[in-house]
Write an enzyme that holds these catalytic residues in place. Structure first.
Site, PDB file in Angstrom:
ATOM      1  N   ASP A  56      -3.382 -50.709  16.862  1.00 12.46           N
ATOM      2  CA  ASP A  56      -5.277 -51.519  17.278  1.00 12.46           C
ATOM      3  C   ASP A  56      -6.274 -51.678  15.210  1.00 12.46           C
ATOM      4  O   ASP A  56      -6.947 -51.861  16.185  1.00 12.46           O
ATOM      5  CB  ASP A  56      -5.808 -51.497  18.495  1.00 12.46           C
ATOM      6  N   GLU A 102     -11.497 -56.386 -21.986  1.00 10.85           N
ATOM      7  CA  GLU A 102     -11.927 -58.059 -20.534  1.00 10.85           C
ATOM      8  C   GLU A 102     -12.583 -58.027 -19.995  1.00 10.85           C
ATOM      9  O   GLU A 102     -14.016 -57.367 -19.766  1.00 10.85           O
ATOM     10  CB  GLU A 102     -11.006 -57.895 -19.231  1.00 10.85           C
TER      11      GLU A 102
HETATM   12  N1  GLY Z   1      -7.410 -57.159 -12.073  1.00  9.28           N
HETATM   13  C1  GLY Z   1      -6.512 -58.238 -12.883  1.00  9.28           C
HETATM   14  C2  GLY Z   1      -5.999 -58.885 -13.918  1.00  9.28           C
HETATM   15  O1  GLY Z   1      -7.122 -58.399 -15.128  1.00  9.28           O
HETATM   16  O2  GLY Z   1      -6.271 -60.100 -14.048  1.00  9.28           O
HETATM   17 MN    MN Z   2      -7.743 -60.509 -15.751  1.00  3.28          MN
HETATM   18 MN    MN Z   3      -8.799 -57.282 -15.194  1.00  2.00          MN
END
Ligand code: GLY
Ligand code: MN
Ligand code: MN
Length: 464
Positions: A39, A434
């Site tokens: 649950d 990134e």
């Molecule tokens: N964290 C997923 C990507 O960098 O695409």
């Molecule tokens: Mn990404």
């Molecule tokens: Mn990423």
């Protein structure tokens, strides 16, 4: 939802309604709750399309919009007994004032009201293939309409995918969305700084550092700034683990002398951020690590320069590949005697031994956000090519032209496994950098740069 957000959702509903076509109707459900075991449910996350049109986070809700702009919400009824366990519900009586919808009913009335609402409509729109069960639910309502044809009822002739107009709307982030995405990115950037500093401090203190220690720092920072969830499973990869692209933060030791690749971003009020930094665990790059790091950074600079209104979505990727491929030849990762010139490396995709992913993706409510990567006006222009590695025939369509307000990631990397013919000093090094970028008329606005990328700046930060 803050009260002054209401007009934003009403405006979106009106724009959506205006694209449905005469006498059409659209049905957009939120996400189902999902059982984890017995649950016990997974933490609830609303459906992004539904939230985009309502700003409403409760489960068991459906939005119905007609082409004339009339909106009806079906939501959980007030239930004092259930609310003791699960928390307060908005309820259909309060919903119109709170959300700006024109009408609201209990979700228990869905099956009785929807057939009538679908009757005599030209078309019904709903999101195709997003959640199990939507199609059969709509079919069951259409079936009831059809049962009334002898009484003169008309059944919608067309079924259309609501994702098509909604994806296109969501691809362009309005000021409210851009503001939220800036805040999400800022929190994530602070979280990366915190983890970097923690890594160096713990190692300096002679502690046993594990990947999960660094993940814990990131999650703490997300949550303490009000983020509801991580936007995706955090990657915290020490040493050779960084060469596993979908590695998740685990228990591996973080050693001085190794790099840590950390890909982590928070979700704030429904919007994702997505940041990767790669840093020396103890705050000092080795010469080989720094060489590869600077190569990836140079490729990111090239990609950033290529990210501007009017460029194609693939331009940053192509710019990245050019820099990385040249670097691979210069550093002896690729042997020119075997792979040829820079053009050959690009043509034959020989670089993909060390760089095997794309340089970015749309970012928004979902980390890999919706939106076509093909330029809508050029969909019919195809050309075929044979992939040099797989031999597969690929049908190319012209890549999307970047426009102001689109948001994408810029995330080049290099992943060097231990392999014969690869200089040993680079073995087991994985690096990705990134950042999140809003396309502007002049170029792009990097919203995740509160955490540095420059190698010297990272070292300085980790000394602190
Ligand atoms: N964290 C997923 C990507 O960098 O695409
Ligand atoms: Mn990404
Ligand atoms: Mn990423």
């Amino acid at each position: 939802m803050p009260k002054n957000d209401k007009p934003i959702y009403a405006l979106r509903r009106a724009r959506f309604a205006s694209q449905l076509g005469q006498n059409a109707i659209a049905i957009v459900p939120t996400a189902p709750e999902r059982a984890r075991n017995r649950d016990n449910d997974f933490p609830y996350r609303h459906d992004s399309y539904f939230y985009y049109l309502t700003g409403f986070c409760e489960p068991n809700a459906w939005l119905v919009i007609t082409a004339d702009g009339h909106s009806t919400l079906f939501c959980q009824p007030k239930d004092p007994e259930r609310e003791i366990w699960d928390g307060s519900r908005l309820g259909p009586v309060e919903a119109p004032a709170a959300l700006g919808v024109d009408a609201a009913y209990s979700v228990a009335e869905l099956d009785t009201k929807l057939p009538t609402m679908l009757e005599n409509r030209n078309a019904v729109w709903y999101p195709f293939a997003t959640q199990q069960g939507i199609e059969s639910r709509v079919m069951s309502w259409l079936d009831k309409v059809r049962a009334r044809v002898r009484y003169g009822a008309l059944t919608p002739r067309l079924q259309c995918d609501a994702c098509v107009p909604l994806d296109e709307m969501r691809l362009f982030k309005d000021a409210h969305e851009q503001d939220l995405m800036r805040r999400a990115a800022e929190i994530s950037a602070q979280a990366h700084i915190r983890a970097m500093q923690c890594s160096a401090q713990m190692l300096r203190a002679g502690k046993d550092v594990r990947e999960f220690h660094l993940e814990a720092e990131v999650l703490h920072e997300f949550r303490r700034h009000g983020s509801q969830f991580p936007a995706y499973g955090s990657i915290v990869a020490s040493g050779a683990n960084a060469c596993v692209l979908h590695y998740r933060a685990d228990a591996a030791p973080v050693h001085a002398g190794e790099l840590v690749l950390m890909d982590a971003g928070c979700e704030l009020n429904g919007y994702a951020s997505d940041i990767t930094r790669t840093f020396p665990a103890n705050g000092r790059f080795s010469a080989a690590q720094r060489t590869l790091y600077d190569l990836v950074l140079a490729s990111q600079v090239a990609a950033i320069t290529a990210t501007r209104e009017g460029a194609r979505f693939t331009d940053p990727h192509d710019a990245t590949v050019k820099v990385l491929a040249q670097g691979m030849l210069d550093l002896g990762l690729l042997d020119a005697n075997l792979v040829g010139t820079l053009d050959d490396v690009i043509e034959k995709r020989a670089y993909s031994k060390f760089y095997m992913h794309r340089t970015g993706h749309w970012l928004g409510m979902d980390v890999h956000d919706c939106g076509s990567y093909v330029e809508p006006g050029e969909v019919g222009q195809t050309d075929e090519r044979k992939d040099p590695l797989s031999g597969e025939i690929i049908v190319n369509r012209p890549s999307r032209i970047l426009r102001a307000g689109m948001v994408l990631t810029i995330e080049p990397g290099i992943y060097v496994r231990a392999d014969a013919g690869v200089p040993e000093c680079y073995h087991n090094i994985g690096i990705r950098i990134e950042d999140d970028a809003i396309v502007t008329t002049e170029g792009c606005d990097l919203i995740s740069r509160t955490v540095p990328v420059d190698g010297d700046e990272i070292e300085a930060l980790m000394r602190g």
